[in-house]
Design an enzyme around this catalytic site. Structure first.
Site, PDB file in Angstrom:
ATOM      1  N   GLU A 151      -5.589   7.291  28.446  1.00  0.00           N
ATOM      2  CA  GLU A 151      -6.782   7.558  27.625  1.00  0.00           C
ATOM      3  C   GLU A 151      -6.479   7.434  26.126  1.00  0.00           C
ATOM      4  OE1 GLU A 151     -10.144  10.861  29.465  1.00  0.00           O
ATOM      5  OE2 GLU A 151      -8.198  11.730  28.979  1.00  0.00           O
ATOM      6  N   SER A 207     -22.329   1.897  25.943  1.00  0.00           N
ATOM      7  CA  SER A 207     -21.842   1.281  24.742  1.00  0.00           C
ATOM      8  C   SER A 207     -21.661  -0.039  24.600  1.00  0.00           C
ATOM      9  CB  SER A 207     -20.552   2.173  24.532  1.00  0.00           C
ATOM     10  OG  SER A 207     -19.676   1.802  25.335  1.00  0.00           O
ATOM     11  N   ASP A 214     -10.806  13.596  27.397  1.00  0.00           N
ATOM     12  CA  ASP A 214     -11.711  14.562  28.311  1.00  0.00           C
ATOM     13  C   ASP A 214     -11.175  14.634  29.503  1.00  0.00           C
ATOM     14  OD1 ASP A 214     -12.678  11.594  27.697  1.00  0.00           O
ATOM     15  OD2 ASP A 214     -13.681  12.270  29.640  1.00  0.00           O
ATOM     16  N   LYS A 222     -16.444  -4.645  34.178  1.00  0.00           N
ATOM     17  CA  LYS A 222     -17.839  -3.835  34.360  1.00  0.00           C
ATOM     18  C   LYS A 222     -18.692  -4.885  35.119  1.00  0.00           C
ATOM     19  CE  LYS A 222     -17.599   0.115  32.075  1.00  0.00           C
ATOM     20  NZ  LYS A 222     -17.876   1.238  32.473  1.00  0.00           N
ATOM     21  N   GLY A 280      -9.778  10.818  22.763  1.00  0.00           N
ATOM     22  CA  GLY A 280     -11.048  10.852  23.809  1.00  0.00           C
ATOM     23  C   GLY A 280     -10.293  11.244  25.244  1.00  0.00           C
ATOM     24  N   SER A 307      -8.714  -4.586  30.791  1.00  0.00           N
ATOM     25  CA  SER A 307     -10.094  -4.237  31.188  1.00  0.00           C
ATOM     26  C   SER A 307     -11.077  -5.330  30.878  1.00  0.00           C
ATOM     27  CB  SER A 307     -10.287  -2.939  31.415  1.00  0.00           C
ATOM     28  OG  SER A 307     -10.338  -2.351  30.146  1.00  0.00           O
TER      29      SER A 307
END
Lengths: 346, 346
Positions: free
Chosen positions: A221, A95, A227, A70, A225, A321
């Site tokens: 995923e 988060s 989506d 990130k 979760g 990650s």
């Protein structure tokens, strides 16, 4: 171009993709000597598990600054601002890892960061965000809408919002993970990346399809979760309730608007993994590879470990990650998901 | 030179040091493309903890093949044997990492390994040794003398013994850790290495004093396993009871004969760390550096973390010697030695 317009250029463009290899290369130049060129970890044991001729390349973003990929996107987005914008300060909602990364990126640019975080964010991530100088405002992720709260906060205080994924410069920054990996190990046949809001997937897919046109990229995923999987099936963005999964970095309700525009065109599919499989992957990475990887950081690897023979003979990149998990939480997870439970790791 | 004499050349020489930079460089050539060039991990947080201008370089041998630096020495010693010797098979005695390393080194050379291991060796190390094809013979480390048992076993079966540290080619192999570190980061002011039998320390000191003549090297022992510290104080090898320490890789009773010849001349001192400090170091490496390091692998770092300001402004190398700790044991240790207990980490 005024500052306001440049922010708009980063966040606008629904229906029009403003992300390409050049934008990722620009991000890579900004990140040079600022972000870590993270190591690529290989394991003969792992290659053997997949079958003859397989080469698995683990891109270990747990060693990135602030502990996750990130930082790349956050830094690139702050770097794209002008001095007047930076003087106003940055607002973000996250988060965890984006919170830490924006705080650090703001600090490195002489700016400041105000971060909206869920009350149940892991303690280690809250502490780290504060450690980088970020001011934290808490909210309840199960009852409040963070986007409304965040935009309200930014408007009241005159801050520049930098979203965690729905921003072209954030996506371009995340794409440098795949760029570095391919520059180091050469052509890939398959790339596995975790999907949360979709920024890492969008940046990675943009790079992979440009540099290895024949290669496939799969987003991964947690089952709870799903989506993006549902959105792919329906052909439009689907909302789900806040997912309950150990992968705290993947607890999003819907894909990003902009990231979905990219991912629906470039991803070759979505793979789902259970929490048990994510824990199995964390265990393998700890014991065999000596790497500390957080749940969402291990989910792409979990998809490989679940069916290793599926990748036999291929050159497979896997993005680990992030590594931001405290020891108490790590041990609690390993205790709750012992080896051999559920669908077992090989 | 016959095979027998070459073995003798590796193990003889008490009072006469047969280890120098050239012998380490020869080991490095044998290990090229066989051993991993392990990454050097740095942390701005860690540098800042020590004070302005400090640079700490963590040589992460947890990423070495078989999970520890021991592979280097074992492989180099097997590589120095001739075909007839390898055909007879190798014998070794070890609490763990040397066992795994000899098993793997023997396998890579088409030889076989028989390993004498203590009954209370960590389960992960026993399993890994078997995984590399080693045959295991157990003994009781608190009541039986492993050297006598091992030499008896080797004689009965006609095996070639490769000791864990008292062997010039083993020491030369371990010296390649320091050689790689200095080749990558340049001149050091200080090097911290764990001391068990003394092979890593002897190899590292030989390299450091040749390449960085002004630099200091300190060996680090657990407080309960201070046989080398006592031996230094007395000027001769001292025996202690089998030490009870969490650092299972450092549970030796006395320094090696040959290693002590080197270390008494080249080491600048011995630092002692408590089990709590070792656990603090493992915690820091996990949470801040995302590295899995076993207790003996963290002890050199524990000496730095105990008094970081002592190293202010210096270029400090620290060897993280191995990462072979199972998750259950790791979590049990973290639970038994919580943060803030005993002398705290900063």
């Amino acid at each position: 171009m005024t500052g306001e317009k440049r922010v708009a250029a980063g966040m606008a463009g629904e229906g029009k993709v403003m992300l390409d290899l050049d934008r990722v290369r620009l991000a890579a130049r900004r990140l040079d000597r600022v972000a870590h060129k993270t190591p690529v970890v290989t394991s003969r044991t792992l290659d053997g598990l997949c079958g003859a001729g397989t080469r698995v390349y683990l891109k270990a973003e747990c060693f990135q600054r602030a502990g996750a990929f990130k930082f790349r996107g956050a830094y690139n987005a702050v770097a794209a601002l002008d001095a007047a914008q930076r003087a106003r300060g940055i607002a973000a909602w996250s988060s965890g890892n984006h919170a830490q990364s924006v705080s650090l990126a703001a600090k490195l640019h002489g700016s400041s960061a105000t971060i909206l975080m869920p009350k149940d964010a892991p303690a280690a991530k809250v502490a780290a965000t504060r450690g980088y100088g970020g001011e934290i405002v808490f909210y309840d992720r199960y009852t409040e809408d963070r986007e409304i709260l965040a935009r309200d906060l930014a408007a009241r205080r005159g801050l520049i919002p930098i979203p965690a994924y729905d921003h072209w410069d954030v996506m371009a920054g995340q794409g440098t993970v795949a760029l570095e990996l391919i520059e180091e190990v050469g052509q890939l046949d398959i790339l596995l990346v975790q999907v949360s809001g979709g920024g890492l997937a969008a940046g990675s897919a943009t790079v992979l399809k440009a540099l290895c046109p024949e290669a496939k990229i799969y987003g991964v995923e947690p089952e709870a979760g799903n989506d993006t999987a549902l959105s792919f099936a329906k052909g439009e963005r689907v909302n789900i309730p806040v997912p309950h999964t150990i992968a705290d970095g993947q607890q999003v309700e819907t894909p990003g608007k902009l990231t979905f525009e990219v991912n629906k065109r470039l991803l070759d599919g979505i793979l789902l993994v259970s929490d048990q499989e994510i824990a199995n992957a964390m265990r393998f990475l700890f014991e065999r590879c000596k790497l500390v990887v957080e749940p969402s950081g291990a989910s792409a690897f979990a998809a490989l470990l679940r069916e290793p023979k599926r990748f036999a003979g291929r050159r497979v990149g896997v993005t680990l990650s992030g590594g931001n998990v405290g020891i108490e939480r790590f041990c609690d997870l390993m205790n709750r998901f012992p080896p051999g439970a559920g669908r077992a790791a090989p």
